[in-house]
Design an enzyme around this catalytic site. Structure first.
Site, PDB file in Angstrom:
ATOM      1  N   CYS A  70     -11.524  12.600  26.395  1.00 48.49           N
ATOM      2  CA  CYS A  70     -12.600  12.210  27.516  1.00 48.49           C
ATOM      3  C   CYS A  70     -12.490  10.733  27.419  1.00 48.49           C
ATOM      4  CB  CYS A  70     -13.768  12.646  27.081  1.00 48.49           C
ATOM      5  SG  CYS A  70     -15.057  12.284  28.294  1.00 48.49           S
ATOM      6  N   CYS A 185      -9.029   9.482  33.550  1.00 48.10           N
ATOM      7  CA  CYS A 185     -10.196  10.637  33.488  1.00 48.10           C
ATOM      8  C   CYS A 185      -9.583  11.869  33.149  1.00 48.10           C
ATOM      9  CB  CYS A 185     -11.160  10.607  34.643  1.00 48.10           C
ATOM     10  SG  CYS A 185     -12.357  12.199  34.574  1.00 48.10           S
TER      11      CYS A 185
HETATM   12  N1  DGL Z   1     -12.981  14.155  31.627  1.00 52.20           N
HETATM   13  C1  DGL Z   1     -13.831  12.987  31.282  1.00 52.20           C
HETATM   14  C2  DGL Z   1     -13.278  11.700  31.260  1.00 52.20           C
HETATM   15  O1  DGL Z   1     -12.044  11.765  30.956  1.00 52.20           O
HETATM   16  C3  DGL Z   1     -15.370  13.059  31.628  1.00 52.20           C
HETATM   17  C4  DGL Z   1     -15.902  13.325  32.977  1.00 52.20           C
HETATM   18  C5  DGL Z   1     -17.341  13.337  33.057  1.00 52.20           C
HETATM   19  O2  DGL Z   1     -18.118  14.021  32.408  1.00 52.20           O
HETATM   20  O3  DGL Z   1     -17.746  12.562  33.959  1.00 52.20           O
HETATM   21  O4  DGL Z   1     -13.842  10.645  31.341  1.00 52.20           O
END
Ligand code: DGL
Length: 266
Positions: A70, A185
């Protein structure tokens, strides 16, 4: 001992799927804080508090090493976790993020102008700009927060997310002529096929294609961690909210494993 993977939702699961394909022997524990997705619109303290509780749970499930799959958690909480939380409570455990491996890949590719799309929190942290300029003071960096994409992906509205991402990149990023686009993301990896079709001249970096190799080389360099890891090919899935979308994704992407509801963050 095990390897933990953490995210707010589908993106981290998608990264884990690719890691398992590359390194199938280890025992993986996934925790998705699905009740609190999206993280990208929360503030640093909220994210730090949520991440700490999730980490505690992953460590209770015998994780020696946890990967924040994340970007949002990596930019907001990773440093503080490594400098404050681990030394005080879990000095023998490790937590890794996704920013540095991604930045290293950009530098290896000798990119000159890099665009990054990510959540509001990731983009406003300026973490990518800072880490990239530390390694290459000449590099041009363009950033764009794309906060509508995670909610669409979480609702399985993939086509809408793809159309929206294509329009944002075409209108707001292409005018700066980047050679590389970082999907900053982990959720956005789910859009990469359409984005590569739409922008064949752009080198699009998706983290599920970067993290497996980087984790493999980390484990080679850290034999003291690798040698305590179980090699039983087990997988455990914990979600703070279990939904049909997640059951389907876990079963289709990884296998028919039980999904256990848990509540560190609800
Ligand atoms: N998948 C996540 C990232 O890489 C988080 C997305 C979220 O919860 O806003 O930032």
């Amino acid at each position: 001992m095990n390897i933990g993977f953490f995210d707010s939702g589908l993106g981290g699961l998608f990264v884990l799927r690719h890691v398992i394909q590359e390194l199938p022997a280890y025992h993986y524990v996934f925790l998705g804080d699905t009740v609190n997705v999206p993280y990208g619109t929360k503030n640093d303290d909220e994210i730090y508090t949520l991440v700490k509780k999730s980490l505690q749970m992953l460590f209770d499930h015998d994780c020696k090493l946890v990967v924040f799959a994340c970007n949002t958690a990596s930019v907001t909480a990773l440093r503080r976790i490594q400098n404050e939380f681990l030394p005080e409570f879990f000095p023998d455990r490790k937590v890794l993020g996704v920013i540095i491996p991604t930045v290293e890949t950009v530098i290896t590719n000798k990119s000159k102008t890099v665009a990054i799309i990510g959540t509001e929190r990731t983009i406003h942290s300026d973490k990518y700009n800072r880490e990239l300029s530390k390694l290459d003071s000449q590099i041009n960096v363009i950033t764009l927060a794309t906060p509508t994409l995670v909610p669409l992906i979480e609702q399985s509205l993939l086509q809408k997310a793809e159309e929206e991402a294509v329009a944002l990149i075409r209108n707001k990023i292409l005018p700066s002529h980047p050679d590389t686009l970082i999907l900053g993301c982990t959720h956005y990896g789910l859009l990469k096929v359409k984005l590569r079709e739409a922008f064949p001249d752009l080198h699009i970096l998706a983290q599920e294609e970067i993290i497996p190799e980087k984790l493999k080389s980390y484990l080679v360099r850290h034999a003291e961690i690798e040698e305590v890891l179980a090699r039983d090919s087990q997988r455990e899935f914990f979600l703070t909210k279990v939904t049909p979308t997640y059951t389907k994704a876990i079963h289709e992407w990884i296998g028919n494993f039980p999904i256990i509801p848990c509540s560190p963050n609800s």
